[in-house]
Write a protein that holds these residues in place. Sequence first.
Motif, PDB file in Angstrom:
ATOM      1  N   LYS A   1       0.828  -1.199   0.000  1.00 46.03           N
ATOM      2  CA  LYS A   1       0.000   0.000   0.000  1.00 46.03           C
ATOM      3  C   LYS A   1       0.867   1.255   0.000  1.00 46.03           C
ATOM      4  O   LYS A   1       0.586   2.221  -0.716  1.00 46.03           O
ATOM      5  CB  LYS A   1      -0.931  -0.004   1.213  1.00 46.03           C
ATOM      6  CG  LYS A   1      -1.926   1.119   1.213  1.00 46.03           C
ATOM      7  CD  LYS A   1      -2.925   0.983   2.354  1.00 46.03           C
ATOM      8  CE  LYS A   1      -3.936   2.115   2.281  1.00 46.03           C
ATOM      9  NZ  LYS A   1      -4.956   1.997   3.322  1.00 46.03           N
ATOM     10  N   LEU A   2       1.931   1.238   0.802  1.00 45.24           N
ATOM     11  CA  LEU A   2       2.842   2.380   0.851  1.00 45.24           C
ATOM     12  C   LEU A   2       3.473   2.635  -0.512  1.00 45.24           C
ATOM     13  O   LEU A   2       3.535   3.778  -0.971  1.00 45.24           O
ATOM     14  CB  LEU A   2       3.935   2.137   1.900  1.00 45.24           C
ATOM     15  CG  LEU A   2       4.975   3.225   2.063  1.00 45.24           C
ATOM     16  CD1 LEU A   2       4.332   4.524   2.546  1.00 45.24           C
ATOM     17  CD2 LEU A   2       6.050   2.780   3.032  1.00 45.24           C
ATOM     18  N   LEU A   3       3.909   1.575  -1.164  1.00 43.95           N
ATOM     19  CA  LEU A   3       4.521   1.725  -2.482  1.00 43.95           C
ATOM     20  C   LEU A   3       3.518   2.262  -3.508  1.00 43.95           C
ATOM     21  O   LEU A   3       3.884   3.041  -4.396  1.00 43.95           O
ATOM     22  CB  LEU A   3       5.122   0.401  -2.951  1.00 43.95           C
ATOM     23  CG  LEU A   3       6.364  -0.063  -2.196  1.00 43.95           C
ATOM     24  CD1 LEU A   3       6.766  -1.458  -2.651  1.00 43.95           C
ATOM     25  CD2 LEU A   3       7.511   0.920  -2.368  1.00 43.95           C
ATOM     26  N   GLU A   4       2.261   1.852  -3.395  1.00 43.46           N
ATOM     27  CA  GLU A   4       1.229   2.335  -4.319  1.00 43.46           C
ATOM     28  C   GLU A   4       0.969   3.829  -4.150  1.00 43.46           C
ATOM     29  O   GLU A   4       0.568   4.504  -5.100  1.00 43.46           O
ATOM     30  CB  GLU A   4      -0.070   1.556  -4.109  1.00 43.46           C
ATOM     31  CG  GLU A   4      -0.006   0.119  -4.589  1.00 43.46           C
ATOM     32  CD  GLU A   4      -1.249  -0.674  -4.201  1.00 43.46           C
ATOM     33  OE1 GLU A   4      -2.207  -0.089  -3.643  1.00 43.46           O
ATOM     34  OE2 GLU A   4      -1.246  -1.892  -4.451  1.00 43.46           O
ATOM     35  N   LEU A   5       1.179   4.348  -2.945  1.00 43.76           N
ATOM     36  CA  LEU A   5       0.939   5.766  -2.680  1.00 43.76           C
ATOM     37  C   LEU A   5       2.026   6.669  -3.258  1.00 43.76           C
ATOM     38  O   LEU A   5       1.810   7.874  -3.401  1.00 43.76           O
ATOM     39  CB  LEU A   5       0.840   6.016  -1.169  1.00 43.76           C
ATOM     40  CG  LEU A   5      -0.336   5.365  -0.451  1.00 43.76           C
ATOM     41  CD1 LEU A   5      -0.199   5.545   1.053  1.00 43.76           C
ATOM     42  CD2 LEU A   5      -1.649   5.965  -0.944  1.00 43.76           C
ATOM     43  N   LEU A   6       3.155   6.090  -3.586  1.00 44.73           N
ATOM     44  CA  LEU A   6       4.285   6.880  -4.080  1.00 44.73           C
ATOM     45  C   LEU A   6       4.266   6.992  -5.599  1.00 44.73           C
ATOM     46  O   LEU A   6       3.793   6.094  -6.291  1.00 44.73           O
ATOM     47  CB  LEU A   6       5.597   6.223  -3.651  1.00 44.73           C
ATOM     48  CG  LEU A   6       5.868   6.161  -2.158  1.00 44.73           C
ATOM     49  CD1 LEU A   6       7.079   5.298  -1.881  1.00 44.73           C
ATOM     50  CD2 LEU A   6       6.064   7.556  -1.608  1.00 44.73           C
ATOM     51  N   PRO A   7       4.823   8.079  -6.096  1.00 50.77           N
ATOM     52  CA  PRO A   7       4.986   8.160  -7.549  1.00 50.77           C
ATOM     53  C   PRO A   7       5.959   7.078  -8.030  1.00 50.77           C
ATOM     54  O   PRO A   7       6.836   6.636  -7.277  1.00 50.77           O
ATOM     55  CB  PRO A   7       5.583   9.557  -7.785  1.00 50.77           C
ATOM     56  CG  PRO A   7       5.649  10.225  -6.479  1.00 50.77           C
ATOM     57  CD  PRO A   7       5.284   9.265  -5.416  1.00 50.77           C
TER      58      PRO A   7
ATOM     59  N   SER B   1       8.504   7.106  -9.779  1.00 50.52           N
ATOM     60  CA  SER B   1       9.924   7.464  -9.724  1.00 50.52           C
ATOM     61  C   SER B   1      10.544   7.239  -8.338  1.00 50.52           C
ATOM     62  O   SER B   1      11.755   7.075  -8.215  1.00 50.52           O
ATOM     63  CB  SER B   1      10.123   8.924 -10.142  1.00 50.52           C
ATOM     64  OG  SER B   1       9.397   9.784  -9.266  1.00 50.52           O
ATOM     65  N   ASP B   2       9.717   7.200  -7.288  1.00 50.33           N
ATOM     66  CA  ASP B   2      10.232   7.029  -5.928  1.00 50.33           C
ATOM     67  C   ASP B   2      10.114   5.591  -5.406  1.00 50.33           C
ATOM     68  O   ASP B   2      10.605   5.286  -4.322  1.00 50.33           O
ATOM     69  CB  ASP B   2       9.480   7.955  -4.959  1.00 50.33           C
ATOM     70  CG  ASP B   2       9.744   9.426  -5.247  1.00 50.33           C
ATOM     71  OD1 ASP B   2      10.830   9.747  -5.775  1.00 50.33           O
ATOM     72  OD2 ASP B   2       8.861  10.246  -4.920  1.00 50.33           O
ATOM     73  N   ARG B   3       9.499   4.736  -6.159  1.00 49.73           N
ATOM     74  CA  ARG B   3       9.210   3.388  -5.655  1.00 49.73           C
ATOM     75  C   ARG B   3      10.457   2.532  -5.457  1.00 49.73           C
ATOM     76  O   ARG B   3      10.533   1.764  -4.507  1.00 49.73           O
ATOM     77  CB  ARG B   3       8.228   2.669  -6.568  1.00 49.73           C
ATOM     78  CG  ARG B   3       6.839   3.225  -6.443  1.00 49.73           C
ATOM     79  CD  ARG B   3       5.830   2.456  -7.228  1.00 49.73           C
ATOM     80  NE  ARG B   3       4.545   3.162  -7.155  1.00 49.73           N
ATOM     81  CZ  ARG B   3       3.537   2.900  -7.916  1.00 49.73           C
ATOM     82  NH1 ARG B   3       3.616   1.955  -8.838  1.00 49.73           N
ATOM     83  NH2 ARG B   3       2.415   3.587  -7.797  1.00 49.73           N
ATOM     84  N   THR B   4      11.430   2.664  -6.333  1.00 51.05           N
ATOM     85  CA  THR B   4      12.648   1.859  -6.185  1.00 51.05           C
ATOM     86  C   THR B   4      13.379   2.225  -4.904  1.00 51.05           C
ATOM     87  O   THR B   4      13.794   1.345  -4.137  1.00 51.05           O
ATOM     88  CB  THR B   4      13.576   2.056  -7.399  1.00 51.05           C
ATOM     89  OG1 THR B   4      12.873   1.678  -8.584  1.00 51.05           O
ATOM     90  CG2 THR B   4      14.828   1.209  -7.266  1.00 51.05           C
ATOM     91  N   GLU B   5      13.529   3.522  -4.658  1.00 51.95           N
ATOM     92  CA  GLU B   5      14.197   3.964  -3.436  1.00 51.95           C
ATOM     93  C   GLU B   5      13.394   3.542  -2.197  1.00 51.95           C
ATOM     94  O   GLU B   5      13.966   3.087  -1.198  1.00 51.95           O
ATOM     95  CB  GLU B   5      14.383   5.481  -3.453  1.00 51.95           C
ATOM     96  CG  GLU B   5      15.168   6.004  -2.277  1.00 51.95           C
ATOM     97  CD  GLU B   5      15.385   7.509  -2.329  1.00 51.95           C
ATOM     98  OE1 GLU B   5      15.957   8.027  -1.354  1.00 51.95           O
ATOM     99  OE2 GLU B   5      14.981   8.161  -3.313  1.00 51.95           O
TER     100      GLU B   5
END
Length: 99
Positions: free
Chosen positions: A42-48, A50-54
Motif C-alpha cells: 500500500k505504501l509503495l502504491e501511494l508513491l509516484p 519514480s520514488d518506488r525503487t528507493e
Amino acid sequence: MNAPKTVFPDIISSRLEDLWGAPLPGEEAPQYFDSLRKAQEKLLELLPESDRTEAQDLLTEIEGLSERLRHLYVRFAYIQGLQDGGKLREVLGGAPANC
C-alpha cells in the motif's frame, strides 16, 4: 533456609507472568508478516513511480533491521533463562551459579 521461600516464588511468578501474557510461538507471526506485506504494498502504491525503487530499498532495509531486532530479543530471552536457572540452582542447591 529462608532464601528459597523468598526468591523461588519471585523467579517463578515473574516467568509465569511473562509466559501468560505472551502469544504462543508462531501463532501470530504469519498474520504479522501478511499485514506487513500489505502495508508495504500500500505504501509503495501511494508513491509516484519514480520514488518506488528507493522506497523499496528502504523497506528492505527496515525488514533486515527488524529481523536483527528479533534475533536480539531471542538472545535476551535465552540469557534471561540462563540467569533464572542460575538463581534457581543457587536457591535450591546452595551451589554458586556459573552464569
